[in-house]
Scaffold this motif. Structure first.
Motif, PDB file in Angstrom:
ATOM      1  N   ARG A 156       4.813  -9.102   6.312  1.00 21.34           N
ATOM      2  CA  ARG A 156       5.134  -7.856   5.608  1.00 21.34           C
ATOM      3  C   ARG A 156       3.881  -7.125   5.151  1.00 21.34           C
ATOM      4  O   ARG A 156       3.820  -5.889   5.138  1.00 21.34           O
ATOM      5  N   LEU A 157       2.878  -7.892   4.731  1.00 21.63           N
ATOM      6  CA  LEU A 157       1.695  -7.312   4.096  1.00 21.63           C
ATOM      7  C   LEU A 157       0.512  -7.165   5.052  1.00 21.63           C
ATOM      8  O   LEU A 157      -0.602  -6.902   4.603  1.00 21.63           O
ATOM      9  N   VAL A 160      -1.350  -3.724   4.542  1.00 18.15           N
ATOM     10  CA  VAL A 160      -1.543  -3.092   3.239  1.00 18.15           C
ATOM     11  C   VAL A 160      -2.960  -3.322   2.738  1.00 18.15           C
ATOM     12  O   VAL A 160      -3.632  -4.282   3.130  1.00 18.15           O
ATOM     13  N   ALA A 190      -0.623 -12.368  -1.499  1.00 19.15           N
ATOM     14  CA  ALA A 190       0.092 -11.116  -1.762  1.00 19.15           C
ATOM     15  C   ALA A 190      -0.833  -9.907  -1.715  1.00 19.15           C
ATOM     16  O   ALA A 190      -0.454  -8.823  -2.166  1.00 19.15           O
ATOM     17  N   ARG A 191      -2.033 -10.082  -1.181  1.00 20.10           N
ATOM     18  CA  ARG A 191      -2.998  -8.995  -1.004  1.00 20.10           C
ATOM     19  C   ARG A 191      -3.386  -8.367  -2.335  1.00 20.10           C
ATOM     20  O   ARG A 191      -3.363  -7.152  -2.533  1.00 20.10           O
ATOM     21  N   ALA A 272       4.483 -10.463  -4.505  1.00 17.36           N
ATOM     22  CA  ALA A 272       4.156  -9.494  -3.456  1.00 17.36           C
ATOM     23  C   ALA A 272       4.952  -8.203  -3.617  1.00 17.36           C
ATOM     24  O   ALA A 272       4.427  -7.099  -3.415  1.00 17.36           O
ATOM     25  N   HIS A 276       2.966  -4.817  -3.996  1.00 19.77           N
ATOM     26  CA  HIS A 276       3.080  -3.928  -2.839  1.00 19.77           C
ATOM     27  C   HIS A 276       4.545  -3.602  -2.544  1.00 19.77           C
ATOM     28  O   HIS A 276       5.092  -3.999  -1.513  1.00 19.77           O
ATOM     29  N   ALA A 279       5.909  -2.350   0.901  1.00 22.09           N
ATOM     30  CA  ALA A 279       6.173  -3.234   2.045  1.00 22.09           C
ATOM     31  C   ALA A 279       7.653  -3.617   2.125  1.00 22.09           C
ATOM     32  O   ALA A 279       8.084  -4.215   3.104  1.00 22.09           O
TER      33      ALA A 279
END
Length: 286
Positions: A156-157, A160, A190-191, A272, A276, A279
């Motif tokens: 998903r991420l 990002v 989770a960036r 996450a 974000h 996402a």
């Protein structure tokens, strides 16, 4: 001769019955858990009926709330544990030097110690517990499920941009999630760039001046719990913080976020989604 033949036949019948009789089932284990992550793991592996005692902090699954309390991993109640006649005691390696743990070992009680400070340790702990209680296959499936959940979030991420983030577990004092913890690892997956990454402590105490200077773009505040209106007054005093200015201060519930163990994939998605949300766009199959 008839008497001897009768005796021989009788002996053969006894042997036949003995060999035909099913083997006596081994008694079920009696397991005492000294940590929430251990309790969750045992229940997730299907060993809940064998758990006879838990730590004072174990609150998941709900069935654990009805079990006898035996202290914590750092302050286990020796008398309470012995009274439960355990065949296995499972705790955390942090307590390996605790006097009560050494006493249990010296008295011959089987003790298994595991770690849960990182994703690797959580997965290894699940496998170690599974092997010890003859649930290897269940442990492998559970670890595979966690890995699948993590991979889904990573996908998903993939595109990002990381954001500066801060995750707090309390206000008095202000305590943050630091490096060397599984939550810091989840933040990175989770960036998020954890603003306390360079502090070097697992649970650093922060000043508000530090937070203002580091300008986090997202704040996850455990003191707010799951109530989005909680602690608003606290943060509104610091409008220069980008997360406050942009209304990106979010509360989170302790359960499951602060519970290392089988639900770590669920915790990752919660983090996450807050960092974000783009996402997980609305109207798209989530």
């Amino acid at each position: 001769m008839g008497l001897y033949r009768f005796a021989a036949v009788a002996a053969l019948c006894v042997c036949a019955v003995a060999f035909a009789a099913p083997a006596k089932a081994s008694a079920p284990m009696r397991i005492v858990s000294l940590a929430p992550s251990v309790t969750e793991t045992l229940f997730a592996l299907g060993a809940g009926p064998e758990v006879v005692g838990v730590s004072q902090y174990c609150d998941y699954p709900p069935q654990a709330l009805d079990l006898p309390r035996v202290g914590s991993f750092l302050t286990p109640n020796l008398e309470a544990i012995i009274a439960l006649r355990p065949t296995l005691i499972v705790g955390l390696e942090l307590s390996s030097d605790v006097r009560q743990i050494r006493a249990l070992n010296s008295m011959g009680y089987p003790v298994l110690l595991v770690s849960d400070d990182s994703l690797d340790q959580i997965e290894t702990s699940i496998e170690k517990v599974g092997a010890r209680i003859d649930r290897d296959a269940e442990a492998r499936r559970l670890v595979a499920r966690i890995q699948s959940q993590i991979a889904a979030v990573q996908n998903r991420l993939a595109n990002v941009k990381p954001l500066r983030a801060l995750m707090l577990v309390g206000h008095q004092p202000i305590v943050a999630v630091g490096p060397g913890t599984y939550l810091d690892e989840l933040m990175r997956i989770a960036r998020a760039d954890n603003i306390v990454q360079t502090v070097g402590e697992q649970w650093p105490h922060l000043s508000m001046e530090f937070i203002i200077a580091m300008r986090p773009q997202v704040i996850l505040d455990g003191a707010m719990g799951s109530d989005p209106a909680a602690s608003v007054d606290f943060w509104e005093r610091y409008p220069t913080i980008p997360a406050v200015r942009d209304r990106r201060v979010y509360g989170y519930a302790e359960d499951p976020m602060l519970h290392a163990g089988p639900r770590v994939g669920q915790s990752l998605e919660i983090i996450a989604r807050k960092i974000h949300p783009e996402a997980w766009p609305r109207g798209v199959d989530n």
